[in-house]
Design a protein around this motif. Structure first.
Motif, short mmCIF file in Angstrom:
data_model
loop_
_atom_site.label_atom_id
_atom_site.label_comp_id
_atom_site.label_asym_id
_atom_site.label_seq_id
_atom_site.Cartn_x
_atom_site.Cartn_y
_atom_site.Cartn_z
N ASP A 126 0.79 -1.31 0.15
CA ASP A 126 0.07 0.17 -0.01
C ASP A 126 0.75 1.18 0.03
O ASP A 126 1.68 1.38 0.87
N TYR A 165 5.55 10.11 8.78
CA TYR A 165 5.04 9.18 7.81
C TYR A 165 3.85 9.96 7.08
O TYR A 165 2.63 10.15 7.70
N GLU A 166 4.06 10.30 5.76
CA GLU A 166 2.88 10.89 5.03
C GLU A 166 2.80 10.15 3.57
O GLU A 166 2.53 10.58 2.52
N GLY A 167 2.71 8.74 3.55
CA GLY A 167 2.73 8.05 2.44
C GLY A 167 4.07 7.62 2.02
O GLY A 167 4.88 8.00 2.58
N GLY A 227 -0.41 -0.87 10.45
CA GLY A 227 -0.59 -0.53 11.87
C GLY A 227 0.42 -0.85 12.74
O GLY A 227 1.23 -1.68 12.51
N ARG A 252 -0.72 4.07 3.03
CA ARG A 252 -0.81 3.57 4.43
C ARG A 252 0.23 2.52 4.87
O ARG A 252 0.30 1.45 4.11
#
Lengths: 631, 118
Positions: A389, A417-419, A395, A392
């Motif tokens: 992905d 983290y922004e992609g 998690g 994202r």
């Protein structure tokens, strides 16, 4: 898992029907790292089927003796050689830079050649080898068939394929010093770890360097050599001339593909130096981190597709593209599929470089590092769906969080983290996929009969921190294989790179850690995706749903079976191509990080694995070669 | 009865120790040389020695309950470790040891031994 329970059986049935297509003529050779010039890793052997592979037995096993765990004076070995089957023999390069010629039926040594190369890790953290190359002229006589072996210290050896004797007309007495063409910013030798690509009577050669050490480094180039003499026929540089004084690399360290009919070579070009800061190279370097089509005869660039602009993540193009003719709207389109560290699967028209599925330029976050100007946009290939992905990261894993008193959750809030294209930062940036990539040198396999692509991927989260120079010089520590401290000399930052783990060593991110997937290249649809392999910590295995990080690629066969090592659990496996289900497995000495070789010798089908190990997966190495066949 | 149970536990754990040693020493067990396999070996040996001690000393009362309780936990954890090491034979051996210790405990509870009267 991305398939719903309802659709998976239907898709599997459709895939099974596609696989039932009649087999082509039996392929009898495996002439390169990816099997053939098209790098399809498709073996036209039909006797390995889902019904028969459960009966596989070991035909033979060989230990080369060329192994080191690094505990003594000798550096550790990292062996990802795929055997070459040609001339009725099996040829292997070793990490001590020897060539072995084996009897494919028994594993008995026919001859061996020792390059007597220095066994020092001059550019890499370990002694590495990814095999040998084979050439034949079509004439009879000594050295009309040759095997080539590269060394860490930049020498290319050519030996007679029948006897192992050096070919005196090549280089100087059979040995070519490739470092003679290392003329600019020569901070390290051209390490020849990946064998050259052989097309016609030429060798096409890239090299590996000392990653993450220097801002200014040798500029990446492609060398075309006469297969008989080693004479340089042409050279192509991937760095614009005016940029060469301030940067370097953008080299080809992995295998390449070629389409002799189109007269094109496809070069997977890596990122420029330094890898995690680009303030010294803010002008465009269009050929860096690209797949570039080069005229086999002249070395002219015919087209290039850059899949990371201004790469500051070390998202090198890691594998040879798979060349496949895709049927679409009644037309046959000569295409290629480029697997990437990002997990994007780029499907391009291999005549022009035009994408066959949409590729979007999307805005990505800016950098806050000193002197850095990150590209405002990056290409996203969302069809076929990426293996990882891009928007994202996984998690926080509850078990790791629980056993560390919330360490993982706290760190998730600490780092940036922004992609996928979040720039490296002093604060620390999550790299997902990690620097070893979603996909690496193993690439994918493709069944050209039905345009189905098979690919394994790795889901590992790392934390990359830029450390200002003064602080770095004060605190620098050890570096290892794709982790630790690295100086990036000449840049205002050194780096620290580590996997995101808790104090107990458990991964902080949710499994699965690796997957195996199949894609229909006609529609761009993912047919299935399943967790692949078993992860291990202290010897304990994870659950099947957790999968394993993967290095090394799959081989598809005409009988509908996939062969693959690649997992950290020291296992080699046969999978059902229609579903990804495991059909058979065996335990070997160390992780198999090379591609298997599948071929037919004297009417018997063999699959051969090299269990060399790689510390990216775990600290376990070996010198074992294992061949399997049906009883 | 408890002598038979402890003898069974000791035998099963001895077999487990041999299997754990084979897993640890390899080759090609998938867990050779790992700390997990070493832990399983130590666990199996501890159960074997503990069951042997119970046999040898003929412990009673509190000390037997304490030892059997300890052996029960050790056998269960070793079996669990073996399961996650993918060593099914070792896991089976340790489950047998666990069952034997359980039998010893059950017999103790159903037939409590009293101190001899003065």
């Amino acid at each position: 898992m991305t398939c719903s329970l309802l659709t998976l059986p239907l898709r599997s049935a459709a895939l099974a029907a596609l696989l039932a297509a009649p087999a082509l003529a039996e392929q009898t050779t495996w002439t390169g790292f990816h099997g053939d010039l098209a790098s399809t890793k498709f073996a036209d052997v039909a006797r390995f089927t889902p019904a028969t592979v459960g009966n596989l037995v070991r035909a033979w096993e060989v230990r080369t003796g060329d192994v080191s765990d690094g505990s003594g004076d000798r550096p550790a070995t990292v062996w990802s050689a795929t055997p070459v089957y040609a001339n009725g023999m099996l040829y292997l390069g070793t990490p001590f830079y020897r060539i072995l010629a084996l009897d494919p039926a028994t594993g008995a040594e026919i001859w061996s050649y020792d390059s007597h190369s220095t066994l020092e890790a001059l550019t890499q953290p370990a002694l590495k080898n990814r095999g040998v190359a084979y050439w034949e002229s079509g004439q009879q006589g000594p050295c009309e068939k040759r095997v080539y072996l590269g060394t860490m210290d930049a020498h290319l050896h050519a030996v007679d394929a029948d006897t192992g004797a050096l070919c005196p007309d090549f280089g100087e007495g059979g040995i070519l010093d490739v470092n003679r063409w290392n003329r600019v910013n020569a901070r390290f030798p051209f390490s020849l770890l990946q064998p050259p690509l052989v097309v016609g009577d030429r060798l096409y050669l890239g090299w590996a360097g000392k990653d993450w050490e220097y801002a200014v480094a040798p500029p990446g180039n492609l060398l075309a050599l006469d297969a008989r003499t080693g004479r340089l026929e042409w050279e192509l540089s991937f760095i614009p001339e005016e940029m060469i004084p301030q940067t370097g690399t953008a080299n080809i360290w992995t295998a390449m593909s070629a389409d002799p009919e189109l007269g094109l070579l496809y070069a997977p070009v890596s990122s420029p130096s330094p890898n995690y800061w680009g303030g010294n190279r803010t002008d465009p370097i269009p050929l860096a981190t690209s797949v570039t089509a080069v005229d086999l005869e002249t070395g002219e660039v015919v087209w290039s597709f850059q899949h990371v602009h201004h790469d500051i993540w070390d998202y090198d193009t890691p594998a040879a593209p798979q060349l496949v003719d895709i049927e679409r709207d009644g037309q046959t389109i000569p295409a290629l599929v480029q697997t990437t560290k990002q997990g994007f699967l780029y499907v391009l028209d291999r005549r022009t470089g035009e994408p066959l599925f949409p590729v979007e330029e999307r805005p990505v976050p800016p950098s806050d590092a000193e002197g850095e100007v990150a590209s405002p946009t990056q290409p996203f290939a969302l069809t076929p769906p990426p293996t990882n992905d891009p928007f994202r990261m996984p998690g926080v894993w509850w078990l790791a969080d629980l056993t560390s008193g919330g360490q993982c959750s706290r760190e998730r809030e600490t780092y940036r983290y922004e992609g996928i294209f979040t720039p490296p930062s002093e604060q620390g940036t999550f790299l997902y996929p990690g620097t070893a990539g979603a996909n690496n040198w193993g690439g994918a396999a493709v069944d050209d009969r039905n345009d189905i692509l098979y690919v394994n991927s790795m889901r590992v989260v790392q934390v990359l921190t830029l450390i200002p120079r003064e602080e770095y010089d004060r605190i620098q520590g050890d570096s290892g294989n794709e982790e630790g401290y690295y100086p990036q000399e000449g840049a205002p930052y050194g780096i620290h790179l580590t996997e995101w783990r808790n104090a107990l060593g458990l991964p902080c991110w949710e499994p699965p850690y690796g997957t195996f997937a199949a894609y229909d290249l006609r529609s761009g649809e993912r047919l299935y995706e399943v967790p692949f392999g078993l992860s291990q910590q202290w010897g304990f295995y994870g659950l099947r749903d957790w999968g394993s990080p993967t290095l090394g690629g799959p081989v598809a066969t005409a009988g509908g079976v996939i062969f693959i090592g690649a997992s950290m659990d020291n296992r080699v496996r046969a999978l059902d191509a229609a579903t990804g289900r495991e059909l058979w497995s065996d335990i070997v000495d160390a992780p198999v990080v090379a591609n298997p070789a599948v071929f037919t010798h004297d009417g018997v089908d063999y699959v051969v694995f090299v269990a060399g190990g790689n510390s990216i997966l775990k600290d376990e190495v070996s010198d074992q070669v294992v061949a399997y066949r049906l009883p | 009865m408890h002598l038979v149970a402890h003898a069974g536990a000791a035998l099963a754990a001895l077999a487990g120790s041999a299997l754990a040693a084979m897993a640890f020493l390899g080759p090609e067990t998938g867990v050779e040389g790992t700390s997990g396999a070493l832990l399983a070996l130590v666990g199996a040996l501890v159960v074997a020695l503990g069951a042997g001690l119970a046999l040898w000393r003929g412990l009673r009362g509190f000390w037997r309950i304490l030892l059997d309780g300890f052996l029960l936990i050790a056998a269960a954890l070793t079996a669990l470790a073996a399961w996650f090491l993918m060593q099914p034979l070792l896991a089976a051996a340790m489950v047998l040891a666990l069952l034997a210790v359980l039998v010893s405990l059950v017999t103790l509870v159903s037939h409590p031994q009293r101190r001899p009267s003065r």
